[in-house]
Write an enzyme that holds these catalytic residues in place. Structure first.
Site, mmCIF file in Angstrom:
data_model
loop_
_atom_site.group_PDB
_atom_site.id
_atom_site.type_symbol
_atom_site.label_atom_id
_atom_site.label_comp_id
_atom_site.label_asym_id
_atom_site.label_seq_id
_atom_site.Cartn_x
_atom_site.Cartn_y
_atom_site.Cartn_z
ATOM 1 N N ARG A 82 20.615 72.123 -7.016
ATOM 2 C CA ARG A 82 21.904 71.560 -6.618
ATOM 3 C C ARG A 82 22.317 70.505 -7.644
ATOM 4 O O ARG A 82 21.548 69.589 -7.953
ATOM 5 C CB ARG A 82 21.780 70.937 -5.231
ATOM 6 C CG ARG A 82 23.098 70.524 -4.634
ATOM 7 C CD ARG A 82 22.909 69.999 -3.226
ATOM 8 N NE ARG A 82 22.590 71.039 -2.260
ATOM 9 C CZ ARG A 82 22.014 70.785 -1.076
ATOM 10 N NH1 ARG A 82 21.696 69.564 -0.729
ATOM 11 N NH2 ARG A 82 21.768 71.781 -0.238
ATOM 12 N N LYS A 215 17.484 62.354 4.721
ATOM 13 C CA LYS A 215 18.656 62.429 3.829
ATOM 14 C C LYS A 215 19.729 61.426 4.241
ATOM 15 O O LYS A 215 19.796 61.002 5.410
ATOM 16 C CB LYS A 215 19.219 63.842 3.854
ATOM 17 C CG LYS A 215 19.615 64.312 5.246
ATOM 18 C CD LYS A 215 20.334 65.657 5.232
ATOM 19 C CE LYS A 215 19.434 66.813 4.950
ATOM 20 N NZ LYS A 215 20.075 68.127 5.217
ATOM 21 N N CYS A 482 22.805 78.785 11.176
ATOM 22 C CA CYS A 482 21.878 78.105 12.085
ATOM 23 C C CYS A 482 22.529 76.800 12.519
ATOM 24 O O CYS A 482 23.591 76.431 12.015
ATOM 25 C CB CYS A 482 20.520 77.875 11.401
ATOM 26 S SG CYS A 482 20.429 76.361 10.428
ATOM 27 N N CYS A 486 25.626 73.062 8.039
ATOM 28 C CA CYS A 486 26.000 72.853 6.632
ATOM 29 C C CYS A 486 27.471 73.148 6.342
ATOM 30 O O CYS A 486 28.047 72.581 5.425
ATOM 31 C CB CYS A 486 25.106 73.694 5.736
ATOM 32 S SG CYS A 486 23.357 73.285 5.916
HETATM 33 FE FE1 SRM Z 1 22.764 71.711 4.411
HETATM 34 C C1 SRM Z 1 19.447 72.145 4.877
HETATM 35 C C2 SRM Z 1 22.850 74.276 2.264
HETATM 36 C C3 SRM Z 1 25.846 70.763 3.473
HETATM 37 C C4 SRM Z 1 22.994 69.787 7.222
HETATM 38 N N1 SRM Z 1 21.362 72.938 3.643
HETATM 39 C C5 SRM Z 1 20.030 72.930 3.939
HETATM 40 C C6 SRM Z 1 19.275 73.885 3.023
HETATM 41 C C7 SRM Z 1 18.827 73.114 1.823
HETATM 42 C C8 SRM Z 1 18.123 74.660 3.685
HETATM 43 C C9 SRM Z 1 16.753 74.058 3.602
HETATM 44 O O1 SRM Z 1 16.543 72.867 3.899
HETATM 45 O O2 SRM Z 1 15.835 74.817 3.287
HETATM 46 C C10 SRM Z 1 20.416 74.877 2.685
HETATM 47 C C11 SRM Z 1 20.272 75.634 1.376
HETATM 48 C C12 SRM Z 1 20.902 76.991 1.495
HETATM 49 C C13 SRM Z 1 21.006 77.701 0.204
HETATM 50 O O3 SRM Z 1 20.344 78.756 0.057
HETATM 51 O O4 SRM Z 1 21.747 77.279 -0.667
HETATM 52 C C14 SRM Z 1 21.625 73.986 2.840
HETATM 53 N N2 SRM Z 1 24.048 72.332 3.021
HETATM 54 C C15 SRM Z 1 23.946 73.470 2.293
HETATM 55 C C16 SRM Z 1 25.219 73.755 1.527
HETATM 56 C C17 SRM Z 1 24.980 74.390 0.170
HETATM 57 C C18 SRM Z 1 26.150 74.623 2.392
HETATM 58 C C19 SRM Z 1 27.310 75.252 1.663
HETATM 59 O O5 SRM Z 1 27.453 76.465 1.806
HETATM 60 O O6 SRM Z 1 28.082 74.563 0.998
HETATM 61 C C20 SRM Z 1 25.810 72.336 1.473
HETATM 62 C C21 SRM Z 1 25.337 71.556 0.298
HETATM 63 C C22 SRM Z 1 25.931 70.199 0.253
HETATM 64 C C23 SRM Z 1 25.618 69.422 -0.985
HETATM 65 O O7 SRM Z 1 26.192 69.722 -2.028
HETATM 66 O O8 SRM Z 1 24.819 68.485 -0.899
HETATM 67 C C24 SRM Z 1 25.210 71.731 2.740
HETATM 68 N N3 SRM Z 1 24.141 70.418 5.151
HETATM 69 C C25 SRM Z 1 25.406 70.272 4.687
HETATM 70 C C26 SRM Z 1 26.204 69.585 5.646
HETATM 71 C C27 SRM Z 1 27.701 69.302 5.527
HETATM 72 C C28 SRM Z 1 27.988 67.946 4.958
HETATM 73 O O9 SRM Z 1 27.067 67.179 4.666
HETATM 74 O O10 SRM Z 1 29.151 67.649 4.812
HETATM 75 C C29 SRM Z 1 25.389 69.316 6.739
HETATM 76 C C30 SRM Z 1 25.819 68.671 8.073
HETATM 77 C C31 SRM Z 1 26.029 67.203 7.972
HETATM 78 C C32 SRM Z 1 24.755 66.461 8.183
HETATM 79 O O11 SRM Z 1 24.023 66.237 7.232
HETATM 80 O O12 SRM Z 1 24.459 66.119 9.328
HETATM 81 C C33 SRM Z 1 24.092 69.844 6.410
HETATM 82 N N4 SRM Z 1 21.430 71.027 5.773
HETATM 83 C C34 SRM Z 1 21.748 70.302 6.897
HETATM 84 C C35 SRM Z 1 20.563 70.148 7.699
HETATM 85 C C36 SRM Z 1 20.470 69.385 9.050
HETATM 86 C C37 SRM Z 1 20.231 67.940 8.815
HETATM 87 C C38 SRM Z 1 19.983 67.184 10.097
HETATM 88 O O13 SRM Z 1 20.266 66.003 10.144
HETATM 89 O O14 SRM Z 1 19.473 67.758 11.046
HETATM 90 C C39 SRM Z 1 19.537 70.839 7.034
HETATM 91 C C40 SRM Z 1 18.092 70.994 7.477
HETATM 92 C C41 SRM Z 1 17.255 69.812 7.132
HETATM 93 O O15 SRM Z 1 17.669 68.872 6.464
HETATM 94 O O16 SRM Z 1 16.107 69.824 7.587
HETATM 95 C C42 SRM Z 1 20.128 71.382 5.836
HETATM 96 FE FE1 SF4 Z 2 21.496 76.625 8.469
HETATM 97 FE FE2 SF4 Z 2 22.467 75.252 6.421
HETATM 98 FE FE3 SF4 Z 2 20.936 77.378 6.011
HETATM 99 FE FE4 SF4 Z 2 23.407 77.633 6.921
HETATM 100 S S1 SF4 Z 2 22.772 76.888 4.897
HETATM 101 S S2 SF4 Z 2 21.650 78.710 7.671
HETATM 102 S S3 SF4 Z 2 23.554 75.858 8.296
HETATM 103 S S4 SF4 Z 2 20.341 75.416 6.940
#
Ligand code: SRM
Ligand code: SF4
Length: 586
Positions: A82, A215, A482, A486
């Site tokens: 990223r 995070k 899920c 995200c």
């Molecule tokens: Fe996310 C985990 C993708 C924005 C909440 N997120 C992940 C992971 C890294 C999966 C993992 O941990 O193994 C995903 C990678 C997927 C892949 O194959 O690329 C992933 N998140 C993304 C992205 C790429 C979605 C997208 O299609 O754009 C976004 C990348 C943002 C960035 O550039 O940094 C992304 N993730 C978000 C958001 C939206 C936001 O922040 O505006 C959220 C919800 C807001 C929040 O943080 O509460 C979000 N991602 C999560 C979570 C749940 C966190 C929590 O507090 O419970 C996880 C799981 C974790 O952290 O354990 C997660």
């Molecule tokens: Fe779940 Fe984020 Fe993975 Fe989408 S990218 S399946 S919301 S962890």
């Protein structure tokens, strides 16, 4: 200022990641050893946790899992990287460098994320160093794009208000820089040629040696646009201007977050609270102190309860504000009036007062690729080769070709026409307000499809909107594979959250301006039943809505869902259950 968190004796043992961080020698651990291990395409679980701080996720191709298992082969491991882009601003040169790296070392696609960053997918272990090194050569980096630290700082990318944007962007960049980890591990591992020495004594004055419990996300919004979805983030700044439009400071929001787990009532999405007002000059130290309070009081025993939203939920906003103010040595001001009207992007051409033009382009799920039907990556490469302004990544996975001088506009227009991108925005209001997360095949946490299902989902639902005469109505539609959230589905007027393959929880009723969460309408809906479920609501909206009434508001007024899902609702639900364990870190 203490460099280690001042935690009292925890009631529960610390999460194992805490020891891992503490013993990692400031994020080095055994990453280098694991990268050099040619016997596997993967890395150890421990290194996988640490590489996140370097912006790198260990993944495997989930489409191939069963086949590989049958063939007795290890998983098809690869890595996601990223790239941090504070405020979403990058140059055409940087775009071209990433375009090339994606072809040379990743799966040939660029992914624009919901947080104004880029992602590469499918990097093999042997290509990881060259990829990350190449990113740095393009004067970008992946530091702290993931991990228990502050991540990419977002801001409204609107080039129309160029002076205000420049000021807001400067604050965004400054906060981002200030909160970067100080460890040299990233540079040793990925930038310099020298191997990890690790001998120099290091310190993390803001984070301490165990960094944050979880995070941390910061955004800056410029009303009336809430494109950054400020209420979804740990810390937010709402730009406040004087009558002449000059930036005078920010309302500060804290405690937003969306991640939850199915069937775990103690995890929930939470809308951020407005905590106070700070001047432009105070913004950085406010960020630092908020981060430090969370560093010291966030729950380090249970990662599902470790975000700032739970610290605030458990201890109260008044307590949190006073902790922050005690460290600042002054009181925050009273919040100023502000109004958000929408979360999405405004598409097509706009001109700023300096005569420069900007074109916002809809990109489905932020994915840039060439495929058999359309060569989007080639088109954007040609534009990047010609473009002399900059690019802006939006918080809705879209792209702004920004700052086009009047003399250069005909050439960009011709390229948009050539690649039919000039008509890309002639889509339905539903499609233009649609987002998905990545999910399968790369995301290890996905329970259902998301990015790969979005085109079909849009198609079946826009047919219903169109039949009801609502083709051009803006309605936010978001899907995730899920409940982690995200694609920010809990802030969509229609939200889909993956439950199991082909099945989604359907949420309705969020506010169009992102200020109210939606509510679960129906759980476990098979793809085949989505149209039947939503079609009657869409038809009633077309005939029964009030003047100017948004779809989300209508679903509440018409009684399809309860008004909102507030933290209070969770309190009540929790009160009905046996008390959860007390937060450990105090
Ligand atoms: Fe996310 C985990 C993708 C924005 C909440 N997120 C992940 C992971 C890294 C999966 C993992 O941990 O193994 C995903 C990678 C997927 C892949 O194959 O690329 C992933 N998140 C993304 C992205 C790429 C979605 C997208 O299609 O754009 C976004 C990348 C943002 C960035 O550039 O940094 C992304 N993730 C978000 C958001 C939206 C936001 O922040 O505006 C959220 C919800 C807001 C929040 O943080 O509460 C979000 N991602 C999560 C979570 C749940 C966190 C929590 O507090 O419970 C996880 C799981 C974790 O952290 O354990 C997660
Ligand atoms: Fe779940 Fe984020 Fe993975 Fe989408 S990218 S399946 S919301 S962890």
């Amino acid at each position: 200022m203490s460099s280690t968190p001042a935690t009292a004796t925890p009631a529960k043992p610390l999460h194992k990641n805490e020891q891992l961080k503490a013993e990692s020698n400031f994020l080095r651990g055994h990453i280098l050893r694991d990268l050099a291990d040619h016997s596997t395409g993967g890395i150890t679980e421990e290194s996988g946790q640490l590489t996140k701080f370097h912006g790198i996720y260990a993944q495997d191709d989930r489409d191939l899992r069963n086949q590989r298992r049958r063939e007795n082969k290890e998983k098809a491991f690869s890595f996601m990287a990223r790239i941090r882009v504070p405020g979403g601003v990058c140059t055409p040169g940087q775009w071209l460098a990433l375009d090339r790296l994606a072809d040379d070392h990743a799966n040939g696609t660029l992914k624009l994320t919901t947080r104004q960053a880029f992602q590469f997918h499918g990097i093999l272990k042997g290509d990881l160093w060259r990829t990350i090194n190449g990113v740095n050569k393009a004067l970008l980096d992946t530091i702290a794009a993931c991990g228990d630290v502050n991540r990419n700082v977002m801001c409204n990318p609107n080039p129309e208000q160029s002076e205000l944007h420049a000021e807001v962007y400067a604050v965004t960049k400054a906060i981002s820089e200030h909160l970067l980890p100080r460890s040299r591990a990233y540079h040793e591992l990925w930038v310099g040629d020298e191997l990890v020495a690790g001998g120099e004594p290091e310190a993390e004055p803001i984070y301490g040696s165990t960094y944050l419990p979880r995070k941390f996300k910061i955004v800056v919004a410029v009303p009336p646009s809430n494109d950054v979805d400020i209420y979804a983030h740990d810390l937010g700044y709402i730009a406040i201007t004087d009558a002449s439009g000059k930036l005078i400071g920010f309302n500060v929001t804290v405690g937003g977050g969306l991640g939850m787990s199915h069937n775990q009532i103690d995890t929930f999405p939470r809308i951020a609270d407005v905590m106070g007002f700070c001047t432009v000059q105070q913004a950085i130290e406010v960020a630092e102190k908020v981060v430090m309070v969370q560093r010291d009081y966030g729950d380090r025993t249970e990662r599902k309860h470790a975000r700032l939203k739970y610290t605030i939920e458990d201890r109260g906003l008044a307590w949190f504000r006073s902790e922050v103010e005690a460290r600042l040595g002054y009181r925050l001001g009273a919040p100023r009036a502000f109004k958000f009207t929408h979360t999405g992007d405004r598409y097509g051409w706009v001109e700023s007062h300096d005569g420069r033009s900007h074109f916002t382009l809809f990109l489905m799920s932020g994915r840039v690729r060439d495929d058999a039907t359309y060569k989007l990556k080639t088109a954007l490469r040609e534009i990047a080769l010609a473009h002399k302004g900059d690019f802006r990544l939006t918080a809705n996975q879209n792209l702004i070709i920004a700052n086009i001088a009047p003399a250069d506009r005909p050439q960009i227009e011709a390229l948009l026409r050539k690649h039919k991108l000039d008509t890309a925005n002639d889509a339905s209001g539903l499609k233009l307000n649609a987002m998905s997360c990545v999910a399968l095949p790369t995301c290890g946490l996905a329970l259902a499809e998301s990015e790969r299902y979005l085109p079909e989902l849009v198609q079946i639902l826009e047919a219903e909107f169109e039949a009801a005469g609502l083709r051009h109505d803006d309605v936010t539609l978001r899907i995730t594979g899920c409940p982690n959230g995200c694609g920010r589905p809990y802030l969509a007027e229609i939200g889909f959250v993956g439950k199991s393959p082909g099945k989604y929880n359907v949420y309705l009723g969020a506010a169009f301006n992102g200020s109210r969460l939606n509510t679960l309408f129906k759980a476990n809906v098979p793809e085949t039943e989505i149209v039947a479920l939503l079609s009657p609501i869409i038809r009633r909206y077309a005939t029964e809505r009030l003047e100017g009434e948004r779809f989300g508001d209508f679903t509440i007024r018409a009684g399809f869902v309860k008004p909102t899902l507030t933290p209070q609702d969770f309190h009540e639900a929790k009160a009905a259950k046996p008390p959860a364990a007390a937060p450990a870190a105090t």
